[in-house]
Design an enzyme around this catalytic site. Structure first.
Site, PDB file in Angstrom:
ATOM      1  CD  GLU A 273      -1.055   4.300   2.837  1.00 23.59           C
ATOM      2  OE1 GLU A 273      -2.054   4.856   2.350  1.00 23.59           O
ATOM      3  OE2 GLU A 273      -0.911   3.058   2.872  1.00 23.59           O
ATOM      4  CE  LYS A 332      -3.003   5.064  -3.054  1.00 22.30           C
ATOM      5  NZ  LYS A 332      -3.680   4.346  -1.971  1.00 22.30           N
ATOM      6  CB  CYS A 384      -1.699   2.084  -0.448  1.00 17.21           C
ATOM      7  SG  CYS A 384      -2.996   0.941   0.074  1.00 17.21           S
TER       8      CYS A 384
END
Length: 511
Positions: A273, A332, A384
């Site tokens: 990430e 995301k 995440c």
């Protein structure tokens, strides 16, 4: 000794019993990674069930709350590390936020305790232990998984990997496994609290439940598709204190290029990430050209975590870009409160400025993004803690043939969080019947098989390139079809039937 536990708990003074609830809650954290003492996830809730028998529903709620304070106070202690050690939050404020956070999470087992105390029917009867209390427990876990964006940590089901009860995961997901654990705890509580002549009924039921889980878990819902795929997971181990400082930018970018040179013949190379420590549009075009050239030369594709921005809309995205034959972007969509967006920004905007956390004001990506296409595979991408939400992962299925999660674990330091997150990633693989590749900046990075087994694992806190081979899979598990609706419907049906039975029994007694 175990059979004597029920009467011993019944003789405890109320405050002593409250203290037991707090202690067993704290000890319950040992059932999860990295400790892995999975039997505690059955034994300790069974003790709590017995504590709930004594006193009023309000007292049961208080003991459920104390259990939750113990469980989340220990199990999510890493939140303090993120806020104070890496989020620049002063110690008193960080302690206050953690205390409020723990209190909010503890409200859910408190709710389960309160509801079971008010539910019609005889408390301590087999129906109460096996149907009512487990159903309420799972429903409260499910509520915790979506209320205020959700925090589905430390669900009972996660503790059971790779045990027999995990066989429910492809059918009903982690909530189905939690239900099996909660039922097992109820049966154990009944064995302890019931007359000696009846304990063998509950013992037989435990054996039957576990046998069903084992048999159900042995069924294969997915099958291989195409040839095995060589992969390389690039773990940079870049300190979070340096990552967003301009003077380190070139060194970090070159660091990832040098590590990627160790990928060998891997066809899919994955960076963590936000591996690129700046906005995508600020990356030197020659650097991106080098990546594309390397991908063409090796017949490989890169998946790289990066921060993307849309200047006209003043929007920022925590994204993953595919660099290779078929470029693509995943943004995301499930953001972390305080870490990636601020709830009630108009009121609490000062807090974001005060904390000065880099890259902490993101926009959400679309909820219906298609899988990324790379290395000849359709990939269900998560960033995440998105992989903590099983029902969101399956949005990209059954089209995707493998799962990928990229993460920035440096925020957690040397705490429990990374190990717990790995455990949750394993559950996503088990639920979907697909391999999962987890890439963390500080590790552990992992290659996980379609049954949730860890096939390769990196060391933590050192630069590392984890290479291996995975087999893409296709097919549909019952969980992919039903999502969480299967487990939730099962528990609601149980509560309705228990309610009807209890009411009918009362009418029969009063007739």
């Amino acid at each position: 000794m175990l059979v004597d536990l029920g009467p011993w708990l019944a003789r405890l003074a109320p405050r002593s019993a409250d203290a037991v609830a707090l202690v067993i809650g704290a000890a319950s954290a040992l059932a999860f990674a990295p400790f892995g003492l999975s039997p505690l996830a059955i034994v300790l809730p069974a003790v709590l069930y017995l504590l709930w028998l004594e006193g009023t529903p309000a007292r049961a709620a208080w003991r459920g709350f104390l259990y939750g304070v113990g469980l989340f106070g220990v199990g999510t202690s890493w939140v303090y590390v993120s806020l104070h050690d890496y989020g620049n939050m002063p110690l008193p404020l960080a302690a206050l936020v953690v205390a409020l956070f723990t209190t909010a999470l503890a409200a859910f087992p408190a709710l389960a305790g309160w509801l079971q105390g008010y539910y019609p029917g005889k408390r301590g009867a087999l129906l109460h232990w096996v149907v009512v209390t487990p159903a309420l427990w799972v429903l409260c876990e499910w509520l915790r998984g979506w209320v205020l964006t959700g925090f589905p940590w430390l669900h009972l089901g996660y503790s059971q990997l790779p045990g027999p009860l995990a066989g429910f995961a492809p059918w009903l997901g982690v909530y189905g496994v939690s239900w099996a654990v909660a039922v097992s705890a109820g049966l154990l509580a009944y064995i302890v609290g019931a007359p000696r002549r009846r304990w063998h009924y509950a013992a037989s039921a435990i054996v039957a439940l576990w046998a069903i889980a084992w048999l159900g878990g042995s069924l294969e819902w997915t099958r291989p598709t195409g040839a095995p795929l060589r992969v390389a997971l690039v773990q940079g181990d870049v300190p979070i204190t340096r990552k967003w400082r301009a003077e380190y930018r070139s060194a970090i970018l070159n660091h990832y290029l040098e590590l990627s040179a160790k990928a060998g013949d891997a066809k899919l190379i994955i960076w963590p990430e936000a591996a690129m420590p700046t906005y995508l549009d600020e990356i030197d075009p020659s650097y991106l050209a080098r990546l594309r050239q390397r991908a063409r030369a090796n017949g490989s594709d890169f998946l790289i975590g990066v921060v993307e921005r849309d200047r006209p809309r003043r929007a920022f995205y925590n994204s993953v870009v595919s660099i290779g034959a078929t470029p693509g972007i995943y943004r995301k969509q499930h953001l972390v409160p305080l870490g990636e967006f601020l709830p009630l920004k108009s009121i609490l905007g000062w807090l974001l400025d005060y904390l000065d956390i880099p890259m902490s004001d993101f926009s959400r990506g679309a909820a219906d993004q298609p899988p990324l296409y790379a290395a000849g595979q359709r990939i269900a991408m998560t960033v995440c803690y998105e992989d903590a939400f099983g029902e969101e992962v399956i949005r990209q299925l059954p089209a995707a043939t493998l799962l990928v999660n990229v993460s920035e674990d440096a925020w957690f330091g040397d705490s429990l969080a990374s190990h717990q997150r790995l455990q949750m990633a394993r559950m996503r693989a088990r639920e979907t019947g697909r391999p999962l590749l987890r890439v963390g900046n500080t590790g552990p990075s992992a290659i996980i098989g379609p049954r949730g087994e860890v096939r390769a694992l990196s060391p933590q806190f050192q630069p590392f390139v984890l290479t291996g081979e995975i087999q893409p899979m296709r097919g549909v598990t019952p969980y992919v079809r039903l999502g969480n609706a299967g487990a939730v419907s099962l528990t609601l049906l149980g509560l309705v039937l228990a309610w009807v039975y209890a009411k009918a029994w009362r009418r029969r007694l009063s007739a």
